[in-house]
Scaffold this active site. Structure first.
Site, PDB file in Angstrom:
ATOM      1  N   HIS A  99      -6.775  18.637  -6.832  1.00  0.00           N
ATOM      2  CA  HIS A  99      -7.267  19.442  -5.721  1.00  0.00           C
ATOM      3  C   HIS A  99      -8.707  19.035  -5.419  1.00  0.00           C
ATOM      4  O   HIS A  99      -9.399  18.453  -6.251  1.00  0.00           O
ATOM      5  CB  HIS A  99      -7.197  20.934  -6.047  1.00  0.00           C
ATOM      6  N   VAL A 100      -9.134  19.354  -4.213  1.00  0.00           N
ATOM      7  CA  VAL A 100     -10.452  18.959  -3.718  1.00  0.00           C
ATOM      8  C   VAL A 100     -11.161  20.193  -3.183  1.00  0.00           C
ATOM      9  O   VAL A 100     -10.532  21.099  -2.624  1.00  0.00           O
ATOM     10  CB  VAL A 100     -10.315  17.896  -2.601  1.00  0.00           C
ATOM     11  N   HIS A 120      -3.761  20.084 -11.493  1.00  0.00           N
ATOM     12  CA  HIS A 120      -2.997  19.618 -10.343  1.00  0.00           C
ATOM     13  C   HIS A 120      -4.065  19.198  -9.361  1.00  0.00           C
ATOM     14  O   HIS A 120      -4.937  20.013  -9.010  1.00  0.00           O
ATOM     15  CB  HIS A 120      -2.124  20.735  -9.775  1.00  0.00           C
ATOM     16  N   GLN A 127     -14.371  18.156 -15.976  1.00  0.00           N
ATOM     17  CA  GLN A 127     -12.982  18.545 -15.967  1.00  0.00           C
ATOM     18  C   GLN A 127     -12.703  19.595 -14.867  1.00  0.00           C
ATOM     19  O   GLN A 127     -13.543  20.431 -14.590  1.00  0.00           O
ATOM     20  CB  GLN A 127     -12.628  19.172 -17.316  1.00  0.00           C
TER      21      GLN A 127
END
Length: 315
Positions: free
Chosen positions: A243-244, A241, A236
């Protein structure tokens, strides 16, 4: 603003140690500032190899020495070294203030557990948890970045397109100096993707475009070739939102790179391509996923621990 932040940090009143890692040289502290809960995380920085006074001139770099032991040609010392917050800082310090119970749990020492999230568990329970975690202004700090209300001076690259665009900027975990510990975050503009569970083969062009633009931007800014970078996502994730994470391949990421938590973006794209080749309408929501949870995590306490006991989750 910097002066106010420093005043807050210096007003910190220690309560207890949440966690320490002697291997990675990190320490998490819980306390209060003006009566509100706060967390300080501190990490010993790497040696400055750009302007290494310690190595060029040990007589100036080493301020004091204590001999621990000597055996033939081998000598062991403890020492203090010449340091400054701009060129050779002793530690990187982060402040979360005011913090929440979720922050305290996240930064506390805790037993880890491997869990298996089936599509049924995801659909019935985890989606409910994710919805809760996206309400009540929990993502305001993300939107502040996307709207250039915060950290705009740190932006390395931005694609402003609302469908495929993103902002690339240094992560707070990076000291902005040591290239082998480089750590950047990619935050996408679109708001319809909360985690990799939302991906289907239709998102392949979006992800491949993002990957290509990120590698180009990092290479141009920091002169690093693509084969020295790791690009991955968490499941998780710490916030919902999409994101990398982009880090130098030599960077020891500790728990954030645990097997079952960090998933290479290339592997995500490859999995989606295999789904597309199969011709079915499945996506990541249809997969059984195995990952790591700390026992203080709400997903463990409210879903997986009760399920393991044959009880109904409380989420």
């Amino acid at each position: 603003m910097a002066e106010i932040a420093e005043q807050d940090l210096r007003a910190f009143k220690f309560e207890r140690i949440l966690n320490e890692d002697t291997g990675r040289k990190t320490l998490n502290l819980l306390g209060t500032i003006k009566g509100l809960p706060a967390i300080i995380t501190a990490e010993k920085t790497a040696f400055n190899t750009t302007s290494p006074s310690l190595f060029v001139s040990p007589s100036e770099g080493l301020l004091s020495l204590t001999l621990l032991q000597k055996n033939d040609i081998y000598h062991w010392f403890l020492s203090t070294i010449s340091q400054s917050p701009t060129s050779n800082a002793a530690a990187k310090v982060n402040l979360i203030y005011p913090c929440t119970d979720a922050h305290i749990k996240k930064y506390s020492a805790q037993q880890l557990h491997m869990v298996v999230e089936t599509p049924e568990i995801y659909e019935k329970y985890v989606t409910r948890y994710i919805t809760q975690k996206t309400k009540g202004g929990r993502l305001n700090w993300v939107y502040n970045i996307l709207d250039h209300k915060a950290e705009s001076e740190k932006i390395v690259f931005e694609d402003e397109d609302r469908e495929v665009g993103f902002i690339l900027l240094p992560d707070l975990k990076w000291d902005l100096v040591t290239m082998t510990s480089l750590y950047l975050s990619v935050i996408v503009h679109r708001t319809d993707i909360r985690s990799i569970r939302d991906f289907t083969p239709i998102h392949i062009p979006f992800l491949t475009s993002l990957r290509s633009k990120v590698l180009t931007a990092v290479s141009q800014k920091y002169s690093l070739p693509a084969d020295l970078l790791k690009i991955y996502v968490h499941y998780q994730p710490s916030y919902y939102h999409f994101h990398v994470h982009v880090v130098h391949i030599s960077h020891d990421m500790g728990g954030s790179a645990t097997v079952g938590k960090a998933i290479l973006l290339d592997d995500v794209i490859q999995t989606l391509r295999l789904m597309e080749k199969g011709g079915s309408l499945i996506g990541y929501k249809d997969l059984e996923m195995t990952y790591v949870l700390g026992e203080e995590h709400d997903l463990w306490k409210k879903i997986f621990e009760p399920l393991g006991k044959g009880e109904e989750p409380t989420i």
